[in-house]
Design an enzyme around this catalytic site. Structure first.
Site, PDB file in Angstrom:
ATOM      1  N   CYS A 407       0.839  -1.208   0.000  1.00 32.33           N
ATOM      2  CA  CYS A 407       0.000   0.000   0.000  1.00 32.33           C
ATOM      3  C   CYS A 407       0.874   1.259   0.000  1.00 32.33           C
ATOM      4  O   CYS A 407       1.470   1.571  -1.019  1.00 32.33           O
ATOM      5  CB  CYS A 407      -0.975  -0.062   1.170  1.00 32.33           C
ATOM      6  SG  CYS A 407      -2.429   0.943   0.877  1.00 32.33           S
ATOM      7  N   HIS A 534      -3.579  -5.151   0.384  1.00 30.01           N
ATOM      8  CA  HIS A 534      -2.965  -5.694   1.604  1.00 30.01           C
ATOM      9  C   HIS A 534      -3.063  -7.221   1.591  1.00 30.01           C
ATOM     10  O   HIS A 534      -4.032  -7.777   2.110  1.00 30.01           O
ATOM     11  CB  HIS A 534      -3.692  -5.164   2.840  1.00 30.01           C
ATOM     12  CG  HIS A 534      -3.472  -3.718   3.081  1.00 30.01           C
ATOM     13  ND1 HIS A 534      -2.481  -3.245   3.912  1.00 30.01           N
ATOM     14  CD2 HIS A 534      -4.098  -2.630   2.578  1.00 30.01           C
ATOM     15  CE1 HIS A 534      -2.518  -1.920   3.917  1.00 30.01           C
ATOM     16  NE2 HIS A 534      -3.486  -1.521   3.125  1.00 30.01           N
ATOM     17  N   GLU A 536      -1.684  -9.311   3.333  1.00 33.51           N
ATOM     18  CA  GLU A 536      -1.574  -9.926   4.661  1.00 33.51           C
ATOM     19  C   GLU A 536      -2.920 -10.360   5.240  1.00 33.51           C
ATOM     20  O   GLU A 536      -2.985 -11.297   6.033  1.00 33.51           O
ATOM     21  CB  GLU A 536      -0.878  -8.968   5.640  1.00 33.51           C
ATOM     22  CG  GLU A 536      -1.630  -7.700   6.010  1.00 33.51           C
ATOM     23  CD  GLU A 536      -1.344  -6.520   5.087  1.00 33.51           C
ATOM     24  OE1 GLU A 536      -0.975  -6.767   3.923  1.00 33.51           O
ATOM     25  OE2 GLU A 536      -1.532  -5.361   5.502  1.00 33.51           O
TER      26      GLU A 536
END
Ligand code: GLN
Length: 600
Positions: A407, A534, A536
């Site tokens: 990001c 993102h 994750e």
């Protein structure tokens, strides 16, 4: 529908979230369909406007919900996809009741905490608990509800009252209360003290809730006489008292609960043992199947060979601020059989020495960065540390160090490239320099420019790969497109793309319109990847995020093997009980496509 409520007593930070997720995992391992609800008694509507430094990271869901980080634990442990409604806050409840009042739904009546707020809480829980999870048909079997905060907090009172009424309404056999408490050991006497737990159970009872199970946090397993005492004073059968003693990492918690037969006790309280459920589920229920989880935990425990990743962030003081990034790094490291070592580098320490800093701090930060096998620049807001992140990115680019920018990390990689390679000295994001003459990152609103709450480009969006044989497409199992979660306002300026690409930084993933840049890859570099999304948030134990796997593999010198699906596949197959090889975990994943239009 059966409900498991997890409350906490004595002190905060006992790991209620992990306990609740572990209970969910165990019940799932017994063959039950499990959903979860997290209650946060604060007035914020959602976690979106809260500082990660105070409250830990803001977790983002597929539907764009910005929620408490515990929802991340649920998604990771249960391997499920939750919605914003699975996170209930005081703000949401009051807002819904006030909206109804304005509409005239309560016309003539006085709107009160009891019964209107408490009814709204119960209706919310019942509605959300019955939503099918993960494409499975019909409502789930069990909903695990975690009540944030500690029993006795003023804020949680309406929830406690509502849950008391709710437990009465659904009746015994359908509701099981697990109270997580603390049994401290005073070093002077070395004795496990039960009094704090006694008090918190008494408080719970006085508020109308009766605990069925006590989960006691302690450094060591509870001694038998301590259990007996707790049982007598708290009126909880001894077999329903479990100890959550200190373990090397949280993957052990489900196993700890399994070993103490906590799932058996919960199933008994929920009337799920015996004639009420089909014998197939029943027999499975007694032996929760956690083989794969156990194998993975063993691997995690046995790892020796380190992989050092420098996390160049703003909030290096509170690791919860980057919780999902850390988890994703861990998942990838375990898959690569490497012991993850995270080197925290405060981005601002890398910057030119300022008056308030000592040269030592600056040097130490650079030493850590230079000693790392890979560099990660996570997402962020605000300009503190931006220059330091740019310097770390430049270092990674120039020195062939594996790099992942997420990001803001990706946006700054583009800024750095424009400054160093294209020679635009004042290239910047308009977030930090609105008047820059080289705006390479600009505001491209999907939402509002004036309101901070819930106005970002949020949630799951599709990225289409532009180049089939780029590293990231290969890592995603040669996908044509991929759905990942977003949380940002600014984006790479599409007008500068041709110039940037001609100089060697390729935009290999874009959104459906081709105007929004999603993935950058640097040519002639072992692994230099930036993503606007993102990754994750969708990483799971046993199903690591493709891009984190790429970073860890590159940092461990085995990226080629991973890309070719050779050696690494073998490692993964040997390592995982069920052979969670690349191909397999892509098939298991719900986001990847092999191009035939099917979402696996
Ligand atoms: N501040 C940047 C933006 O709003 C990046 C956000 C982030 O890293 N999550 O676009």
């Amino acid at each position: 529908m059966k409900y498991v409520l997890v409350t906490g007593g004595v002190v905060s930070g006992l790991g209620k979230g992990v306990t609740a997720s572990s209970i969910g995992l165990l019940l799932q391992a017994c063959g039950l369909r499990v959903t979860s609800i997290k209650i946060d008694p604060y007035l914020n509507t959602d976690a979106g406007t809260m500082s990660p430094f105070e409250h830990g990271e803001v977790f983002v869901l597929d539907d764009g919900g910005e929620v408490d980080l515990d929802l991340g634990n649920y998604e990771r442990f249960l391997d499920s996809t939750l919605t914003r409604d699975n996170n209930l806050t005081t703000g949401k409840i009051y807002q819904s009741v006030i909206d109804k009042e304005r509409k005239g739904d309560y016309l003539g009546r006085t709107v009160q905490v009891v019964p209107h707020i408490t009814d709204a809480i119960q209706e919310w829980i019942e509605r959300v608990a019955n939503v099918p999870v993960d494409g499975k048909e019909g409502p789930p079997d069990v909903c695990v509800i975690e009540l944030g905060g500690t029993i006795g907090d003023i804020e949680s009172m309406p929830f406690i009252e509502a849950l008391g009424q709710f437990s009465y309404k659904v009746g015994p056999g359908n509701f099981c209360l697990v109270h997580v408490s603390l049994v401290p050991v005073l070093s002077v006497v070395g004795e496990q003290k039960t009094k704090p737990t006694q008090h918190s159970v008494r408080e719970l009872r006085s508020l109308g809730l009766t605990p069925n199970i006590l989960a006691c946090r302690s450094t060591k397993a509870l001694e038998e006489n301590v259990k007996t005492k707790l049982s007598q004073f708290c009126h909880v059968p001894e077999e329903n008292i479990v100890t959550l003693y200190d373990v090397p990492n949280i993957w052990h918690v489900p196993l700890l609960l399994r070993d103490q037969k906590a799932h058996g006790a919960i199933l008994k309280e929920l009337n799920l043992l015996g004639d009420l459920i089909p014998s197939a589920i029943c027999s499975k229920a007694v032996e929760a199947d956690v083989t794969e989880w156990t194998e993975r935990t063993k691997i995690y425990d046995s790892l020796q060979d380190p992989v050092r990743i420098a996390m160049v962030g703003k909030y290096t003081g509170l690791t919860d601020s980057y919780l999902s990034v850390l988890k994703a790094l861990l998942h990838a490291s375990v898959a690569c059989h490497k012991k993850l070592v995270v080197e925290w580098v405060a981005a601002s320490d890398l910057e030119e020495i300022t008056a308030h800093e000592t040269p030592d701090v600056h040097k130490a930060a650079w030493d850590l960065l230079k000693g790392a096998d890979g560099i990660l620049v996570p997402g962020g807001f605000g300009d503190r540390g931006v220059q330091g992140k740019i310097l770390a990115t430049k270092y990674a680019r120039e020195n062939q160090v594996p790099f992942l920018g997420i990001c803001l990390g990706m946006q700054l990689a583009v800024v750095e490239f424009a400054r160093s390679i294209l020679g635009y000295k004042d290239a910047n994001s308009t977030e930090f320099e609105p008047e820059t003459s080289s705006p390479c990152v600009i505001f491209m609103p999907e939402g509002s420019t004036t309101h901070m709450g819930g106005t970002m480009r949020l949630g799951s969006r599709r990225t289409h790969f532009q180049v089939p044989d780029c590293k990231t497409a290969k890592l995603y199992g040669n996908a044509k497109y991929v759905d990942e979660r977003h949380r940002h306002r600014y984006e790479v300026n599409p007008d500068m793309i041709p110039e940037i690409e001609n100089a060697g930084l390729s935009f290999v993933g874009k959104d459906g319109t081709g105007r929004r840049m999603e993935i950058v890859e640097l040519q002639n570099h072992p692994y230099f990847v930036g993503v606007q999304f993102h990754p994750e948030f969708k990483s799971r134990p046993g199903k690591p995020s493709a891009l984190f796997l790429g970073l860890i593999a590159a940092a461990s010198g085995c990226l080629e093997a991973v890309l070719q699906g050779g050696k690494m596949n073998k490692v993964l197959i040997n390592g995982m009980a069920n052979g969670t090889a690349m191909g397999k975990f892509y098939q298991n994943g719900n986001v990847y496509s092999n191009g035939n239009g099917l979402h696996h």
